[in-house]
Write a protein that holds these residues in place. Sequence first.
Motif, PDB file in Angstrom:
ATOM      1  N   LEU A  31       0.830  -1.213   0.000  1.00  0.00           N
ATOM      2  CA  LEU A  31       0.000   0.000   0.000  1.00  0.00           C
ATOM      3  C   LEU A  31       0.861   1.257   0.000  1.00  0.00           C
ATOM      4  N   SER A  32       1.989   1.195   0.677  1.00  0.00           N
ATOM      5  CA  SER A  32       2.921   2.326   0.659  1.00  0.00           C
ATOM      6  C   SER A  32       3.469   2.544  -0.751  1.00  0.00           C
ATOM      7  N   MET A  33       3.805   1.452  -1.412  1.00  0.00           N
ATOM      8  CA  MET A  33       4.291   1.547  -2.790  1.00  0.00           C
ATOM      9  C   MET A  33       3.207   2.095  -3.711  1.00  0.00           C
ATOM     10  N   LEU A  34       1.975   1.650  -3.497  1.00  0.00           N
ATOM     11  CA  LEU A  34       0.864   2.094  -4.338  1.00  0.00           C
ATOM     12  C   LEU A  34       0.594   3.582  -4.158  1.00  0.00           C
ATOM     13  N   GLU A  35       0.742   4.048  -2.941  1.00  0.00           N
ATOM     14  CA  GLU A  35       0.556   5.478  -2.671  1.00  0.00           C
ATOM     15  C   GLU A  35       1.563   6.303  -3.467  1.00  0.00           C
ATOM     16  N   ALA A  36       2.783   5.807  -3.563  1.00  0.00           N
ATOM     17  CA  ALA A  36       3.831   6.515  -4.298  1.00  0.00           C
ATOM     18  C   ALA A  36       3.636   6.416  -5.811  1.00  0.00           C
ATOM     19  N   ASN A  37       3.041   5.309  -6.271  1.00  0.00           N
ATOM     20  CA  ASN A  37       2.845   5.100  -7.707  1.00  0.00           C
ATOM     21  C   ASN A  37       1.552   4.307  -7.942  1.00  0.00           C
ATOM     22  N   PRO A  38       0.410   5.015  -8.049  1.00  0.00           N
ATOM     23  CA  PRO A  38      -0.893   4.345  -8.150  1.00  0.00           C
ATOM     24  C   PRO A  38      -1.104   3.530  -9.428  1.00  0.00           C
ATOM     25  N   GLN A  39      -0.222   3.673 -10.407  1.00  0.00           N
ATOM     26  CA  GLN A  39      -0.373   2.952 -11.673  1.00  0.00           C
ATOM     27  C   GLN A  39       0.618   1.797 -11.815  1.00  0.00           C
ATOM     28  N   CYS A  40       1.260   1.402 -10.740  1.00  0.00           N
ATOM     29  CA  CYS A  40       2.291   0.364 -10.806  1.00  0.00           C
ATOM     30  C   CYS A  40       1.634  -1.017 -10.884  1.00  0.00           C
ATOM     31  N   VAL A  41       1.669  -1.599 -12.063  1.00  0.00           N
ATOM     32  CA  VAL A  41       1.001  -2.878 -12.319  1.00  0.00           C
ATOM     33  C   VAL A  41       1.505  -3.994 -11.402  1.00  0.00           C
ATOM     34  N   PRO A  42       2.820  -4.151 -11.187  1.00  0.00           N
ATOM     35  CA  PRO A  42       3.254  -5.227 -10.289  1.00  0.00           C
ATOM     36  C   PRO A  42       2.703  -5.077  -8.869  1.00  0.00           C
ATOM     37  N   VAL A  43       2.587  -3.851  -8.393  1.00  0.00           N
ATOM     38  CA  VAL A  43       2.040  -3.628  -7.052  1.00  0.00           C
ATOM     39  C   VAL A  43       0.548  -3.954  -7.039  1.00  0.00           C
ATOM     40  N   LEU A  44      -0.176  -3.470  -8.030  1.00  0.00           N
ATOM     41  CA  LEU A  44      -1.606  -3.760  -8.119  1.00  0.00           C
ATOM     42  C   LEU A  44      -1.852  -5.268  -8.198  1.00  0.00           C
ATOM     43  N   SER A  45      -1.044  -5.951  -8.987  1.00  0.00           N
ATOM     44  CA  SER A  45      -1.190  -7.409  -9.129  1.00  0.00           C
ATOM     45  C   SER A  45      -0.910  -8.129  -7.809  1.00  0.00           C
ATOM     46  N   ASN A  46       0.125  -7.699  -7.128  1.00  0.00           N
ATOM     47  CA  ASN A  46       0.457  -8.324  -5.844  1.00  0.00           C
ATOM     48  C   ASN A  46      -0.625  -8.060  -4.809  1.00  0.00           C
ATOM     49  N   LEU A  47      -1.216  -6.876  -4.827  1.00  0.00           N
ATOM     50  CA  LEU A  47      -2.316  -6.598  -3.905  1.00  0.00           C
ATOM     51  C   LEU A  47      -3.523  -7.473  -4.237  1.00  0.00           C
ATOM     52  N   GLY A  48      -3.819  -7.641  -5.521  1.00  0.00           N
ATOM     53  CA  GLY A  48      -4.903  -8.540  -5.909  1.00  0.00           C
ATOM     54  C   GLY A  48      -4.658  -9.947  -5.406  1.00  0.00           C
ATOM     55  N   TYR A  49      -3.436 -10.408  -5.564  1.00  0.00           N
ATOM     56  CA  TYR A  49      -3.055 -11.746  -5.102  1.00  0.00           C
ATOM     57  C   TYR A  49      -3.183 -11.853  -3.577  1.00  0.00           C
ATOM     58  N   LEU A  50      -2.663 -10.852  -2.872  1.00  0.00           N
ATOM     59  CA  LEU A  50      -2.716 -10.857  -1.412  1.00  0.00           C
ATOM     60  C   LEU A  50      -4.160 -10.927  -0.922  1.00  0.00           C
ATOM     61  N   TYR A  51      -5.011 -10.058  -1.468  1.00  0.00           N
ATOM     62  CA  TYR A  51      -6.398 -10.013  -1.006  1.00  0.00           C
ATOM     63  C   TYR A  51      -7.189 -11.242  -1.437  1.00  0.00           C
ATOM     64  N   GLY A  52      -6.929 -11.756  -2.620  1.00  0.00           N
ATOM     65  CA  GLY A  52      -7.677 -12.917  -3.094  1.00  0.00           C
ATOM     66  C   GLY A  52      -7.199 -14.222  -2.488  1.00  0.00           C
ATOM     67  N   LYS A  53      -5.926 -14.495  -2.622  1.00  0.00           N
ATOM     68  CA  LYS A  53      -5.365 -15.795  -2.217  1.00  0.00           C
ATOM     69  C   LYS A  53      -5.219 -15.925  -0.698  1.00  0.00           C
ATOM     70  N   HIS A  54      -4.696 -14.887  -0.063  1.00  0.00           N
ATOM     71  CA  HIS A  54      -4.354 -15.005   1.357  1.00  0.00           C
ATOM     72  C   HIS A  54      -5.432 -14.489   2.305  1.00  0.00           C
ATOM     73  N   LEU A  55      -6.144 -13.436   1.917  1.00  0.00           N
ATOM     74  CA  LEU A  55      -7.084 -12.808   2.843  1.00  0.00           C
ATOM     75  C   LEU A  55      -8.549 -13.112   2.516  1.00  0.00           C
ATOM     76  N   SER A  56      -8.796 -13.752   1.388  1.00  0.00           N
ATOM     77  CA  SER A  56     -10.167 -14.063   0.949  1.00  0.00           C
ATOM     78  C   SER A  56     -11.059 -12.822   0.916  1.00  0.00           C
ATOM     79  N   GLU A  57     -10.458 -11.684   0.612  1.00  0.00           N
ATOM     80  CA  GLU A  57     -11.208 -10.440   0.424  1.00  0.00           C
ATOM     81  C   GLU A  57     -11.383 -10.280  -1.090  1.00  0.00           C
ATOM     82  N   PHE A  58     -12.334 -11.042  -1.619  1.00  0.00           N
ATOM     83  CA  PHE A  58     -12.460 -11.192  -3.063  1.00  0.00           C
ATOM     84  C   PHE A  58     -12.851  -9.894  -3.761  1.00  0.00           C
TER      85      PHE A  58
END
Length: 92
Positions: A31-58
């Motif tokens: 989230l800190s990285m995203l704040e610095a660069n809201p269009q960073c695809v690798p960060v967005l992808s990793n957040l999607g993975y984190l929320y979907g796979k690990h946190l079940s926040e679909f």
Amino acid sequence: YDLSDTQLEDLEEAETLMEKMDLSGAERVLLSMLEANPQCVPVLSNLGYLYGKHLSEFENAVEYYDRVLEIEPDNAWARDARRRYSRYLNRD
């Protein structure tokens, strides 16, 4: 992606934290990285993975993958992941 050395190190740290199941630590880094660069695809992808796979926040996972697809409409990995987590929300 044209990521700086610092961004690469931060992404690696977030991925390591996920592997160690320090999910709040990984979330904080991403989230800190995203704040610095809201269009960073690798960060967005990793957040999607984190929320979907690990946190079940679909819903959050789908939102992050939607953002990836706004930037890269042909990103098959994000499209497949979004479809997978959308099934839990009863939407495509």
